[in-house]
Structures are given as C-alpha cells and as structure tokens.
Design a protein around this motif. Structure first.
Motif, mmCIF file in Angstrom:
data_model
loop_
_atom_site.group_PDB
_atom_site.id
_atom_site.type_symbol
_atom_site.label_atom_id
_atom_site.label_comp_id
_atom_site.label_asym_id
_atom_site.label_seq_id
_atom_site.Cartn_x
_atom_site.Cartn_y
_atom_site.Cartn_z
ATOM 1 N N SER A 108 23.778 -4.312 18.605
ATOM 2 C CA SER A 108 22.715 -5.372 18.719
ATOM 3 C C SER A 108 21.345 -4.721 18.772
ATOM 4 C CB SER A 108 23.227 -5.995 20.118
ATOM 5 O OG SER A 108 23.140 -5.198 21.175
ATOM 6 N N ASN A 109 21.297 -3.393 19.259
ATOM 7 C CA ASN A 109 20.257 -2.848 19.345
ATOM 8 C C ASN A 109 19.465 -2.939 17.917
ATOM 9 O OD1 ASN A 109 20.101 -2.378 22.042
ATOM 10 N ND2 ASN A 109 20.705 -0.324 21.796
ATOM 11 N N GLU A 110 20.163 -2.515 16.721
ATOM 12 C CA GLU A 110 19.777 -2.647 15.591
ATOM 13 C C GLU A 110 19.235 -3.779 15.084
ATOM 14 O OE1 GLU A 110 20.404 -2.958 11.155
ATOM 15 O OE2 GLU A 110 21.361 -3.707 12.589
ATOM 16 N N VAL A 111 19.794 -4.946 15.363
ATOM 17 C CA VAL A 111 19.413 -6.311 15.047
ATOM 18 C C VAL A 111 18.389 -6.526 15.730
ATOM 19 C CG1 VAL A 111 19.946 -8.684 15.023
ATOM 20 C CG2 VAL A 111 21.868 -7.073 14.633
ATOM 21 N N ALA A 112 18.145 -6.230 17.012
ATOM 22 C CA ALA A 112 17.037 -6.743 17.570
ATOM 23 C C ALA A 112 15.757 -5.853 17.183
ATOM 24 C CB ALA A 112 16.910 -6.292 19.422
ATOM 25 N N ALA A 113 15.843 -4.271 16.772
ATOM 26 C CA ALA A 113 14.948 -3.457 16.317
ATOM 27 C C ALA A 113 14.369 -4.155 14.796
ATOM 28 C CB ALA A 113 15.357 -2.322 16.072
ATOM 29 N N ARG A 114 15.118 -4.629 14.101
ATOM 30 C CA ARG A 114 14.838 -5.355 12.719
ATOM 31 C C ARG A 114 13.823 -6.282 13.143
ATOM 32 N NH1 ARG A 114 17.058 -4.057 8.081
ATOM 33 N NH2 ARG A 114 18.886 -3.110 9.066
ATOM 34 N N TYR A 115 14.138 -7.235 14.088
ATOM 35 C CA TYR A 115 13.228 -8.287 14.174
ATOM 36 C C TYR A 115 11.943 -7.948 14.937
ATOM 37 C CZ TYR A 115 16.463 -11.909 13.450
ATOM 38 O OH TYR A 115 17.961 -12.762 12.545
ATOM 39 N N GLU A 116 11.945 -6.926 15.771
ATOM 40 C CA GLU A 116 10.680 -6.345 16.330
ATOM 41 C C GLU A 116 9.804 -5.873 15.322
ATOM 42 O OE1 GLU A 116 9.798 -2.807 19.520
ATOM 43 O OE2 GLU A 116 11.851 -3.834 19.595
ATOM 44 N N LEU A 117 10.634 -5.027 14.323
ATOM 45 C CA LEU A 117 9.401 -4.461 13.461
ATOM 46 C C LEU A 117 9.159 -5.500 12.401
ATOM 47 C CD1 LEU A 117 8.353 -1.961 12.174
ATOM 48 C CD2 LEU A 117 10.357 -1.969 10.805
ATOM 49 N N ARG A 118 9.667 -6.409 12.270
ATOM 50 C CA ARG A 118 9.241 -7.780 11.338
ATOM 51 C C ARG A 118 8.106 -8.266 11.866
ATOM 52 N NH1 ARG A 118 14.650 -10.607 9.292
ATOM 53 N NH2 ARG A 118 15.282 -8.859 7.741
ATOM 54 N N GLU A 119 8.200 -8.476 13.357
ATOM 55 C CA GLU A 119 6.830 -9.166 14.063
ATOM 56 C C GLU A 119 5.719 -8.012 13.957
ATOM 57 O OE1 GLU A 119 8.066 -9.980 17.961
ATOM 58 O OE2 GLU A 119 9.241 -11.739 17.137
ATOM 59 N N GLY A 155 21.546 2.100 12.037
ATOM 60 C CA GLY A 155 22.512 0.915 11.416
ATOM 61 C C GLY A 155 22.837 0.801 10.008
ATOM 62 N N GLU A 156 21.758 1.198 9.405
ATOM 63 C CA GLU A 156 22.225 1.388 7.692
ATOM 64 C C GLU A 156 23.088 2.438 7.677
ATOM 65 O OE1 GLU A 156 21.093 -0.098 5.078
ATOM 66 O OE2 GLU A 156 19.839 -1.372 6.213
ATOM 67 N N ALA A 157 23.280 3.590 8.504
ATOM 68 C CA ALA A 157 24.128 4.637 8.163
ATOM 69 C C ALA A 157 25.520 3.997 8.752
ATOM 70 C CB ALA A 157 23.881 5.927 8.956
ATOM 71 N N ILE A 203 26.414 12.524 5.958
ATOM 72 C CA ILE A 203 25.486 11.606 6.029
ATOM 73 C C ILE A 203 24.285 11.650 6.992
ATOM 74 C CG2 ILE A 203 26.816 9.955 7.842
ATOM 75 C CD1 ILE A 203 25.777 7.615 6.327
ATOM 76 N N ALA A 204 22.958 11.582 6.565
ATOM 77 C CA ALA A 204 22.124 11.809 7.461
ATOM 78 C C ALA A 204 20.946 10.578 7.478
ATOM 79 C CB ALA A 204 21.160 13.069 7.110
ATOM 80 N N TRP A 205 20.271 10.478 8.505
ATOM 81 C CA TRP A 205 19.317 9.292 8.677
ATOM 82 C C TRP A 205 17.973 9.746 9.746
ATOM 83 C CZ3 TRP A 205 24.275 9.669 10.986
ATOM 84 C CH2 TRP A 205 24.178 9.576 12.159
ATOM 85 N N GLY A 206 17.062 9.192 9.739
ATOM 86 C CA GLY A 206 15.901 9.237 10.786
ATOM 87 C C GLY A 206 14.954 8.474 10.264
ATOM 88 N N GLY A 207 14.230 7.875 11.311
ATOM 89 C CA GLY A 207 13.068 7.230 11.199
ATOM 90 C C GLY A 207 11.943 7.883 10.601
ATOM 91 N N LYS A 208 11.641 9.010 10.919
ATOM 92 C CA LYS A 208 10.535 9.695 10.370
ATOM 93 C C LYS A 208 10.719 10.048 8.774
ATOM 94 C CE LYS A 208 7.975 14.012 11.356
ATOM 95 N NZ LYS A 208 7.985 15.185 12.123
ATOM 96 N N ASN A 209 12.032 9.762 8.192
ATOM 97 C CA ASN A 209 12.329 10.206 7.040
ATOM 98 C C ASN A 209 12.253 8.753 6.059
ATOM 99 O OD1 ASN A 209 13.920 12.195 8.410
ATOM 100 N ND2 ASN A 209 13.204 13.201 6.420
ATOM 101 N N LEU A 210 12.439 7.741 7.158
ATOM 102 C CA LEU A 210 12.252 6.260 6.544
ATOM 103 C C LEU A 210 13.403 6.047 5.843
ATOM 104 C CD1 LEU A 210 8.601 5.814 5.288
ATOM 105 C CD2 LEU A 210 9.389 4.956 7.783
ATOM 106 N N GLY A 211 14.555 6.315 6.314
ATOM 107 C CA GLY A 211 15.663 6.020 5.325
ATOM 108 C C GLY A 211 16.998 6.826 5.720
ATOM 109 N N CYS A 212 17.831 7.070 4.808
ATOM 110 C CA CYS A 212 19.216 7.494 4.941
ATOM 111 C C CYS A 212 19.497 8.298 3.860
ATOM 112 C CB CYS A 212 20.486 6.403 5.107
ATOM 113 S SG CYS A 212 20.043 5.321 6.618
ATOM 114 N N TYR A 213 20.362 9.289 3.800
ATOM 115 C CA TYR A 213 20.980 10.146 2.857
ATOM 116 C C TYR A 213 22.502 10.209 2.934
ATOM 117 C CZ TYR A 213 21.829 14.548 0.583
ATOM 118 O OH TYR A 213 22.436 15.671 -0.080
#
Length: 465
Positions: A108-119, A155-157, A203-213
């Motif tokens: 649920s944190n990922e869903v909330a974060a998505r809405y927060e960033l969109r705002e 969340g994507e990972a 699998i790797a991920w991170g906000g600083k990289n803006l995505g997933c690998y």
C-alpha cells in the motif's frame, strides 16, 4: 540452401522506469523544478489520508465495543494512537527495500507514493534553463525525496518478481528471491533470483537511478517463456534491452573453430566500416613426441578447447566461437557454440530479438547467414551532441585562444586581419553548410537565417538581371 536453424537467448538484461519517474526526466530536460511548498503540501496531504484511514477504522472499532466497557474503549484508543505514531514515523523515515514472493499484492505504500508523486508533478513548476541537466535532475530528486522514489521502484521490482512464477516462467520452474545487503550495478537495492534453487539472475532498483534493472544468465533464460515475457513488456514505453546474448549450439561440430577461422580469412566477419578486431585462443598440454633417442620434441595438444573472438565488449558487439563440449570436460565432444553478445552502448536492440534470436544472430555477420534465410541487422548508432550557441563559442574560444594570440604577437597581425584569415573561403555565411553541424538553434533563429538567405538570393538575382 539456407536453413532456419534454432537459436536461443542465453543472456538478457532489461531496464525500465515507472511513467511517473519518466516525467521527472522530462521536467529536468526543460529545466523545470518543483516549488518547495508543493512538495510539503503533497506530503502532508498523503500523511493526512493515511491518518484519516486509521481514524475511520478507530470509529468503526468503537462502535463494536460493548456499552460501559471502559477497558475495551481504552484499548481501541491506545491502538489508534500507537498506529498514528508508527505510521507518522514510518512516513517521515520511509524505507522500502525488501521484496518477497510470499505475497502477490503490491505494498500500500507504493500505491500511496504513486499518488503523492503525481500530485507533486501536477503542481506549479518553475523553469530555469541556465542550470545543467545533471544539476536539474539532482535538484528534483533532492526536493521530491529519493526515499519516495525508492518505494515506486521497489513496487515495480516486486511486480516483476511476482510475475516470474505466475506469468513469465517456462514449464515448471519455481522462482525464489533473496534480498542482498547492498545494491548492484549502481542501483541502491538488489536481490538475487533463483530458479529451482539455482542462481539464475539479479534484480536491482533505486529512486536515484529512476528505475529498475533485471538480468538473467544461462539457466535464467532457459527458465523464462521468452514469448510471454515479450508480449507482457513490449508496451512499456521505457523498456530497454541493455544486453542480450544469442547462441547457436552446433552439437555435431559441423562448423568448427577451423571453419570459423576460414570464414574470417574470407571476410565473413566484415560488415563494412571499421574492420573487426579478433583474438584466437587455444589451451591444453604439451605432450612429448619422441622422434629418436637423441631428439625429443613436444607438440601442442589443445585438449582444453579453442576459442575465436570477433569484435569487443567496448564496441558492444562480441562474437565468441568456442569448443563448448571440450571446455565442459569431454575431450571427445564435438559441441561448438556460436554466441553473439550485444550491448546497447552503440545500438538500439529491438525487443523482438528475444523471440527471433536466429534472425538477429544470422544478421550479425555475413558468415552467420547459414542460420536463417531471414536476417535482421542491428545497425550501429552514432550519437551527435547538440550544442547551444553559447557552448560552441565557449569551446572555440578555449581551442583558438592560443592561436589568435600567436597571430597577434608573433605574426604582428591586426584584429581585422585575423578575422579575415578565419573567414576566408566562407561563401554563404547564413547557410547551414557554413555553421557548426552540432549547433542547436531555436525556431526563431532558424527563421531569421532563412529570411537572410532569401534576401541574399533576391539581391543576387537583381544584380544578375
């Protein structure tokens, strides 16, 4: 006659970004930055929604408490207060770095974060084109908060990992995941992927990289249903193959190392442009060969296998032809593998290479055309940087300053003479042919140049008539 010989994908690496994070890149390109009050308001609004959910649950629980049950009433209030404290602390110190296969739902944190960033991204923006791109992107990440973006990437990972067992898997492989204590490939977080208990990818991920690998090697690719993976990911706008290995196994040894070397001498690995580099390696033992009692000679026995390399990893295209069977330990095995390793450094690798490995391997070099009558060629791309007028002037001042000073001091030339020297031979000063090729100009500047050219042509026409 050309046959359609089966080939396979032996290594696959992909990167992608959530669409909200792609928006951050686009904002950085135009020089936009988010005002501080927008970020604060969005975060406060998101926290308020969390707390409101807890309040609604508290009110519901109070209605179920028996009348005059003071302890039950107090217990509900205590749970509510504790939950509010925990969620506020968790929200202010957001960490979301572990993924698991035990649950198939997204946090649920990922869903909330998505809405927060969109705002945040839909709010009022400021634009400052004077700042460099790297500074713009770092400013956006710092203001938005990397932890918030970590949640989205995780969340994507997690979504991808959950699909491994339910969508992407071939036959009956069982996938498991184990989080690493550190990141990989410059990503902040990572986890190892296992197929039937064997290490099969990462699998790797991170906000600083803006995505997933995600990367699969050998067993990992065998465990994937490539056609299903292709169908699921082909519509993701930001998906990109960063590496793919395409392999053909010649178990009968019909096309051996000797045949590969013969192809090389015939130009079979020349595709135009710069000649490919090569390296030939053989390993084995020195066996004694006695010609007479007085003369002893040793001969090379390559019983550990031979390999021919064409191309290089630096160029992003490397072909390996090697005696796989011998390298696996059987000196009598004739198994030869032809394997092409492609990287995205100088080319765009089409996604359908995942489902058409034979066609793309056949198109890599003329010598590989025997694999398929259809050959898909991946062309090398040359990136030309576009530069502003100010940047070009800055570069030219640095590179010509010493030459101009020499012309002044040693050659005793005046400023007009120096300018005439540099501009001699310029026939049409306002045409594109006499401007820097990497010049990036605005529409208004282009319209001005076009107008000047038309005027010059009109004046020349009048003079000639």
């Amino acid at each position: 006659m050309t046959n359609n010989i089966p080939c396979k994908v032996d290594a696959l690496s992909l990167t992608w970004s959530p669409k909200e994070l792609l928006r951050i890149k686009d904002l950085a390109k135009i020089g936009a930055c988010i005002k501080g009050e927008i970020i604060t308001n969005s975060k406060n609004a998101a926290l308020t929604r969390h707390l409101q959910t807890l309040k609604t649950k508290k009110d519901s629980d109070l209605l179920n408490v028996a009348a005059f049950d003071a302890n039950g009433y107090k217990d509900v209030l205590n749970r509510y207060q504790t939950a509010c404290t925990e969620i506020t602390r968790e929200y202010n110190n957001r960490r979301h770095k572990d993924i698991s296969l035990k649950t198939s739902y997204l946090s649920s944190n990922e869903v909330a974060a998505r809405y927060e960033l969109r705002e945040m991204l839909d709010g009022e923006l400021e634009v400052d084109t004077a700042v460099k791109y790297d500074d713009r992107i770092n400013n956006l990440l710092e203001n938005i908060g990397v932890d918030l973006l970590d949640v989205l990437c995780c969340g994507e990972a997690e979504r991808f990992v959950c699909r491994l067992n339910h969508v992407f898997t071939a036959e009956s492989y069982m996938w498991t995941v184990q989080a690493n204590s550190t990141g990989r490939f410059n990503y902040q977080y990572s986890a190892n992927l296992y197929a039937d208990g064997e290490h099969a990818g990462i699998i790797a991920w991170g906000g600083k990289n803006l995505g997933c690998y995600v990367s699969f090697m050998g067993l990992g690719c065998d465990a994937l249903d490539m056609a299903r993976v292709y169908e699921e990911i082909k519509n993701i706008p930001s998906i990109k193959i960063t590496r793919i290995d395409l392999a053909h196994d010649d178990f009968a040894g019909k096309r051996s190392i000797n045949v590969a070397r013969k192809y090389a001498k015939q130009g079979g690995f020349c595709s135009g442009g710069r000649p490919a580099s090569y390296m030939y390696i053989e390993s084995g033992h020195l066996n004694k060969k006695i010609q007479s009692e007085l003369k002893k000679q040793y001969k090379f026995i390559p019983d550990k296998g031979r390999s021919l390399y064409v191309g290089s990893r630096q160029s992003g295209k490397l072909l390996r032809v090697y005696e796989k069977g011998i390298q696996m330990g059987d000196p009598n095995d004739k198994w030869v593998r032809w394997e092409l390793e492609l990287h995205s450094s100088q080319r765009i690798i089409p996604l359908d290479a995942m489902i058409k490995p034979s066609e793309y391997l056949a198109g890599a070099y003329p010598a590989l055309a025997f694999l398929n009558e259809e050959q898909n060629v991946i062309k090398t791309t040359i990136k030309k940087a576009r530069m502003t007028i100010e940047r070009i002037i800055e570069n030219q001042v640095i590179s010509t300053r010493k030459a101009i000073n020499m012309m002044r001091v040693l050659c005793d030339m005046s400023d007009n003479q120096i300018i005439d020297k540099f501009l001699s031979g310029v026939v049409e000063p306002y045409s594109k042919a006499w401007l820097p090729q990497r010049l990036s100009i605005s529409i208004t500047e282009q319209q001005f140049l076009d107008q000047i050219q038309l005027q010059n042509k009109a004046e020349n026409h009048i003079l000639t008539t």
